[in-house]
Design an enzyme around this catalytic site. Structure first.
Site: not given
Length: 673
Positions: A464-465, A468, A471
């Site tokens: 998940h991290e 990010h 991105h």
């Protein structure tokens, strides 16, 4: 002596020279950087030249570079490795920075130049990126109160300064409660705990200079303790400590802070003409209004609650079969859920965990990024802010893309949770910058010489991290203000939640889930059980999350409560909250909402993004599979590289061709057929 924070960093890729930075450097560096930024702003505001995009908006984009650099170092380090000096600095900086922001946004001459450009925007011949940044700059001034005058303007300034102070106090109180509490375990208390939990407890004891193992409030330790310990009294003690962070009375109690924060947010919204804070906060988000958020959350709440109540009844029967009278309690849920998972899916986390080595899961995240986007990761030997942190250079086709820093282990000096941040964000104008991105987690640190093992939830958090981080790293925009994760709050979780799906790709686990001792790959039978159990206990997970999101929304959608705890109880009673499930984040430790404005009225964002992430991964499944190159190129081209340079809904439409409904989310969570 020269302050290293104010010098040019002759380091690889301009990484901060952490080994030469002292806590004593921060205050004078911030003071000088603030003065420098204010002088730059005054020069823009007082220019004799007629306003142009270049001399106003682009000049504002370039102003404050020193301040951004200094604060980028300070706040990242203060969050991941706090100490008394850094906490004191945070308390000092909060009102100062809020006042600095107010001075900029209340500068009438500056706002007049921005407003003039906005009024003439159709005649300026702006490019699409320029038009977007002008729109956001004008909107930012208006929402900050630039159009207010007299007493209203002064009151807005005071409110924002006080909110900054309250957010810092909330965070520091929570960190103290989390770092101060521990429960020592005797050797008998280790009965029933798998080896990885015992190792984590011993490692935590060593870190606290205790003679034996301890349980702390680190999620990666307390959750498996609640999951595996057969000692109900110890589970209750641990759960109560965990659930009551921030509401223990005394100096670290956060209840009054929450109440004052809600009052001031309501006042801030009404100064700007909004009915309440939720309407103000949600206006620029994809959701737009509180009603749309409420509709989504309630559409998920009812099926989730039904599933949770069914599970609760089954586990309560198991509790009674063990000879325990009375109802299932919150400290029982994880223990009996684990028993039930073993019975239903023949899946034991103690059997699974040796296959989820931290280093191998990092390799898996990197390998997926390589196959999807062509990124390569090479370790960097550079000084960092803590011995547990590590760094990589990210390249593509031999060209430098970014620096990625990761800091995975829990410690008393680190705030709880997991997050992605940037020491430096990508931009092209007015100067070219490549990103320096950091992922911070709180995984249990193993004893010396043993590999770090993750739970499946930990591994999902890592992916998940890293979503990010992608991105940020793949951002390719003109201006830093719309770079990377600078997007609508209910869009920012799309890349992160989407990337979690690659952890569940069988060939990824098949290659990287290898046994810590034997090196053998995860057996196909175990892999199949893991994937079949992916939605197990999803009623519980959804209920604890949605309850928190609805409480957050109700806090900000009506008159601020005098007693937030009473309002919280009323909302949960109205929802029919199952008694054996606690909110994921109760008010006194709801850092997403009260440590700052980030997720206030916005905790729903994870679920709003999940509606899209389920649909986005389906795009891969409908094409050539999870690594389809054409869909990956569209994902990068329309979402990961674009930051906030266009409206979120427009970006998603370009990627997928339509907006999804809630059905994919319910199906993905196993809450619908």
């Amino acid at each position: 002596m020269t302050n290293v924070l104010l010098t040019k960093w002759e380091t690889p890729f301009g990484i901060a020279p952490f080994d030469r930075i002292s806590d004593d450097d921060f205050a004078p560096a911030v003071e000088q950087a603030l003065a420098e930024h204010l002088a730059e702003i005054e020069a823009i505001a007082n220019s004799d030249e007629a306003p142009t995009f270049a001399n106003t908006i682009e000049a504002m984009e370039g102003a404050g570079a020193t301040l951004d650099r200094v604060l980028g170092v300070f706040y990242n380090v203060a969050g991941a490795d706090s100490n008394a000096a850094r906490q004191a600095l945070q308390r000092d900086f909060s009102p100062t920075l809020a006042a600095h922001s107010s001075a900029i946004y209340s500068n009438e001459r500056l706002f007049a130049r921005v407003a003039d450009l906005w009024d003439r925007r159709d005649t300026l011949g702006l490019s699409e990126p320029e038009a977007r940044v002008l729109y956001l700059a004008h909107r930012g001034f208006v929402r900050a109160g630039a159009a207010l005058a007299g007493g209203a303007a002064e009151r807005m300034k005071a409110v924002k300064e006080r909110l900054a102070v309250l957010g810092t106090s909330f965070t520091q109180n929570l960190l103290k409660d989390e770092s101060d509490w521990f429960m020592e375990l005797s050797e008998d208390d280790l009965e029933g705990l798998p080896g990885f939990v015992v190792d984590a407890a011993r490692s935590a004891g060593e870190a606290l200079d205790k003679a034996g193992p301890v349980v702390t409030l680190s999620r990666s330790l307390i959750v498996p303790f609640l999951q595996f310990s057969p000692r109900r009294a110890l589970r209750e003690k641990a759960w109560r400590a965990w659930s009551m962070r921030g509401e223990n009375g005394g100096e670290t109690d956060n209840r009054d802070i929450a109440a004052e924060t809600l009052r001031l947010r309501e006042e801030r919204a009404k100064l700007l003409g909004y009915a309440d804070f939720a309407h103000f906060k949600l206006e620029p988000e994809m959701a737009g209004t509180p009603d749309r958020v409420r509709d989504l959350l309630m559409a998920v709440w009812e099926p989730a609650k039904a599933a949770a109540l069914t599970d609760q009844a089954e586990m309560e029967a198991m509790l009674h079969a063990d000879g325990v009278a009375g109802p299932l309690e919150p400290w029982d849920w994880r223990f009996y859920a684990d028993k039930r998972r073993r019975a239903l899916h023949d899946l034991d986390e103690a059997e699974l965990k040796p296959y989820l080595q931290l280093d191998r899961m990092i390799e898996a995240a990197f390998a997926c990024a390589n196959r999807l986007f062509g990124l390569e990761f090479a370790p960097l030997d550079v000084p960092l802010y803590h011995a547990d942190a590590r760094a990589w250079e990210v390249t593509r086709g031999g060209e430098h893309v970014a620096v990625f820093i990761a800091d995975y282990f829990a410690r008393a000096s680190k705030r709880s949770g997991a997050w992605c941040s940037a020491f430096r964000s990508q931009s092209k104008r007015p100067r070219v910058e490549t990103p320096v991105v950091v992922n911070v987690c709180n995984f249990a640190k193993p004893p010396s010489g043993k590999p770090a093992l993750l739970s499946y939830d930990d591994a999902r958090t890592l992916f998940h991290e890293f979503g990010h981080a992608l991105h940020q790293m793949l951002s390719d925009v003109e201006f830093g203000s719309v770079s990377g994760t600078s997007v609508a709050r209910d869009f920012v979780e799309l890349p992160s939640q989407l990337y979690e799906h690659w952890l569940e790709v069988p060939e990824v686990l098949g290659e990287f889930a290898t046994h810590a001792e034997t090196g053998a790959p995860m057996p196909e039978a175990l892999l199949e059980k893991v994937l079949k159990a992916a939605t197990f206990d999803m009623g519980f997970q959804t209920v604890e999350y949605v309850a928190s999101a609805l409480v957050d929304l109700e806090f900000h959608s009506a008159e601020a409560p005098a007693d937030p705890m009473q309002r919280q109880a009323e909302v949960l009673e109205r929802l029919g909250m199952p008694r054996a499930i606690g909110m994921r984040h109760a008010t006194p430790h709801f850092a997403h909402v009260f440590a700052g404005d980030g997720y206030s009225s916005g905790y729903y964002s994870y679920m709003w993004s999940e509606v899209m992430d389920a649909d986005a991964f389906a795009a891969f499944e409908e094409a050539g599979g999870p690594f389809d190159p054409e869909v990956a190129a569209k994902l990068e081209g329309f979402i990961l590289s674009k930051g906030g340079s266009q409206e979120a809904e427009d970006l998603y439409m370009q990627f997928r061709g339509r907006m999804p409904g809630v059905e994919a989310l319910l199906k993905g969570r196993g809450l619908a057929a």
